[in-house]
Design a protein around this motif. Sequence first.
Motif, PDB file in Angstrom:
ATOM      1  N   ILE A 139       5.877   9.422 -14.529  1.00  0.00           N
ATOM      2  CA  ILE A 139       5.480   8.565 -15.645  1.00  0.00           C
ATOM      3  C   ILE A 139       3.983   8.283 -15.584  1.00  0.00           C
ATOM      4  CG2 ILE A 139       5.842   6.351 -16.814  1.00  0.00           C
ATOM      5  CD1 ILE A 139       8.309   8.215 -16.865  1.00  0.00           C
ATOM      6  N   THR A 140       3.504   7.900 -14.394  1.00  0.00           N
ATOM      7  CA  THR A 140       2.086   7.544 -14.243  1.00  0.00           C
ATOM      8  C   THR A 140       1.231   8.722 -13.798  1.00  0.00           C
ATOM      9  OG1 THR A 140       2.329   6.900 -11.922  1.00  0.00           O
ATOM     10  CG2 THR A 140       2.720   5.187 -13.592  1.00  0.00           C
ATOM     11  N   GLY A 141       1.872   9.746 -13.243  1.00  0.00           N
ATOM     12  CA  GLY A 141       1.122  10.881 -12.704  1.00  0.00           C
ATOM     13  C   GLY A 141       0.512  10.598 -11.346  1.00  0.00           C
ATOM     14  N   ARG A 142       0.839   9.463 -10.760  1.00  0.00           N
ATOM     15  CA  ARG A 142       0.268   9.069  -9.474  1.00  0.00           C
ATOM     16  C   ARG A 142       0.986   9.766  -8.326  1.00  0.00           C
ATOM     17  NH1 ARG A 142      -0.124   3.007  -8.893  1.00  0.00           N
ATOM     18  NH2 ARG A 142      -1.981   3.417 -10.115  1.00  0.00           N
ATOM     19  N   ILE A 143       0.207  10.355  -7.419  1.00  0.00           N
ATOM     20  CA  ILE A 143       0.746  10.979  -6.206  1.00  0.00           C
ATOM     21  C   ILE A 143       0.529  10.009  -5.049  1.00  0.00           C
ATOM     22  CG2 ILE A 143       0.535  12.890  -4.577  1.00  0.00           C
ATOM     23  CD1 ILE A 143      -0.345  14.629  -6.939  1.00  0.00           C
ATOM     24  N   THR A 144       1.584   9.779  -4.290  1.00  0.00           N
ATOM     25  CA  THR A 144       1.534   8.854  -3.164  1.00  0.00           C
ATOM     26  C   THR A 144       1.940   9.588  -1.900  1.00  0.00           C
ATOM     27  OG1 THR A 144       2.185   7.057  -4.636  1.00  0.00           O
ATOM     28  CG2 THR A 144       2.439   6.663  -2.286  1.00  0.00           C
ATOM     29  N   THR A 145       1.211   9.340  -0.822  1.00  0.00           N
ATOM     30  CA  THR A 145       1.561   9.870   0.492  1.00  0.00           C
ATOM     31  C   THR A 145       1.915   8.682   1.375  1.00  0.00           C
ATOM     32  OG1 THR A 145       0.108  11.769   0.217  1.00  0.00           O
ATOM     33  CG2 THR A 145       0.722  11.206   2.461  1.00  0.00           C
ATOM     34  N   PHE A 146       3.040   8.786   2.091  1.00  0.00           N
ATOM     35  CA  PHE A 146       3.476   7.668   2.919  1.00  0.00           C
ATOM     36  C   PHE A 146       4.209   8.171   4.151  1.00  0.00           C
ATOM     37  CE2 PHE A 146       6.607   8.534  -0.329  1.00  0.00           C
ATOM     38  CZ  PHE A 146       7.824   8.495   0.322  1.00  0.00           C
ATOM     39  N   ASP A 147       4.165   7.354   5.205  1.00  0.00           N
ATOM     40  CA  ASP A 147       4.814   7.646   6.485  1.00  0.00           C
ATOM     41  C   ASP A 147       6.123   6.873   6.592  1.00  0.00           C
ATOM     42  OD1 ASP A 147       2.599   9.142   7.123  1.00  0.00           O
ATOM     43  OD2 ASP A 147       1.751   7.685   8.514  1.00  0.00           O
ATOM     44  N   VAL A 148       7.105   7.508   7.228  1.00  0.00           N
ATOM     45  CA  VAL A 148       8.388   6.859   7.494  1.00  0.00           C
ATOM     46  C   VAL A 148       8.805   7.217   8.919  1.00  0.00           C
ATOM     47  CG1 VAL A 148      10.751   6.497   6.706  1.00  0.00           C
ATOM     48  CG2 VAL A 148       9.021   7.251   5.063  1.00  0.00           C
ATOM     49  N   TYR A 149       9.162   6.198   9.693  1.00  0.00           N
ATOM     50  CA  TYR A 149       9.662   6.437  11.042  1.00  0.00           C
ATOM     51  C   TYR A 149      11.100   6.949  10.981  1.00  0.00           C
ATOM     52  CZ  TYR A 149       5.589   4.177  13.081  1.00  0.00           C
ATOM     53  OH  TYR A 149       4.307   3.875  13.456  1.00  0.00           O
ATOM     54  N   MET A 150      11.518   7.649  12.030  1.00  0.00           N
ATOM     55  CA  MET A 150      12.874   8.177  12.090  1.00  0.00           C
ATOM     56  C   MET A 150      13.892   7.042  11.975  1.00  0.00           C
ATOM     57  SD  MET A 150      12.448  11.362  12.215  1.00  0.00           S
ATOM     58  CE  MET A 150      10.881  11.117  11.391  1.00  0.00           C
ATOM     59  N   ASN A 151      14.923   7.290  11.188  1.00  0.00           N
ATOM     60  CA  ASN A 151      16.025   6.357  10.946  1.00  0.00           C
ATOM     61  C   ASN A 151      15.610   5.075  10.233  1.00  0.00           C
ATOM     62  OD1 ASN A 151      18.052   8.039  12.155  1.00  0.00           O
ATOM     63  ND2 ASN A 151      17.099   7.524  14.110  1.00  0.00           N
TER      64      ASN A 151
END
Length: 137
Positions: free
Chosen positions: A42-54
């Motif tokens: 919708i916005t065309g925004r690309i986001t990069t994010f980190d996630v820990y396991m589980n």
Amino acid sequence: MTARRLFSRATLALLGLGIGFAPAHAERVKNPVAEFSGVDKITGRITTFDVYMNETREFGALQVTPRVCYSSPETEEPKTDAFVEVKEVTLDLEIRPIFSGWMFAESPGVNAIEHPVFDLWLKSCKQKSDVPPPKTN
């Protein structure tokens, strides 16, 4: 000794030694953090994010939970894959699973999430993150 018999002995000797000629593969590196990228269509925004396991992290209406994230050692060709579960929070506030499987960073088109509003793909696996780890009880 005939040429055929000599060839057979040489072949057997090489086959016996052939195990030593096989390329050695180092163990895959197990990482505590998966890095994802996603686009809000919708916005065309690309986001990069980190996630820990589980850990479960929300990206728009998606809930992303990596279970394991492997990468190849630095001495080998880059190969990064993660087993990921993705759920969608519907407008009725129901949570429904939409993906459970492997994602491959070097082939983001394979098993990337293509949602009507959000796309999501694995970018890399990491040993560290600027995001603080989740609290454990």
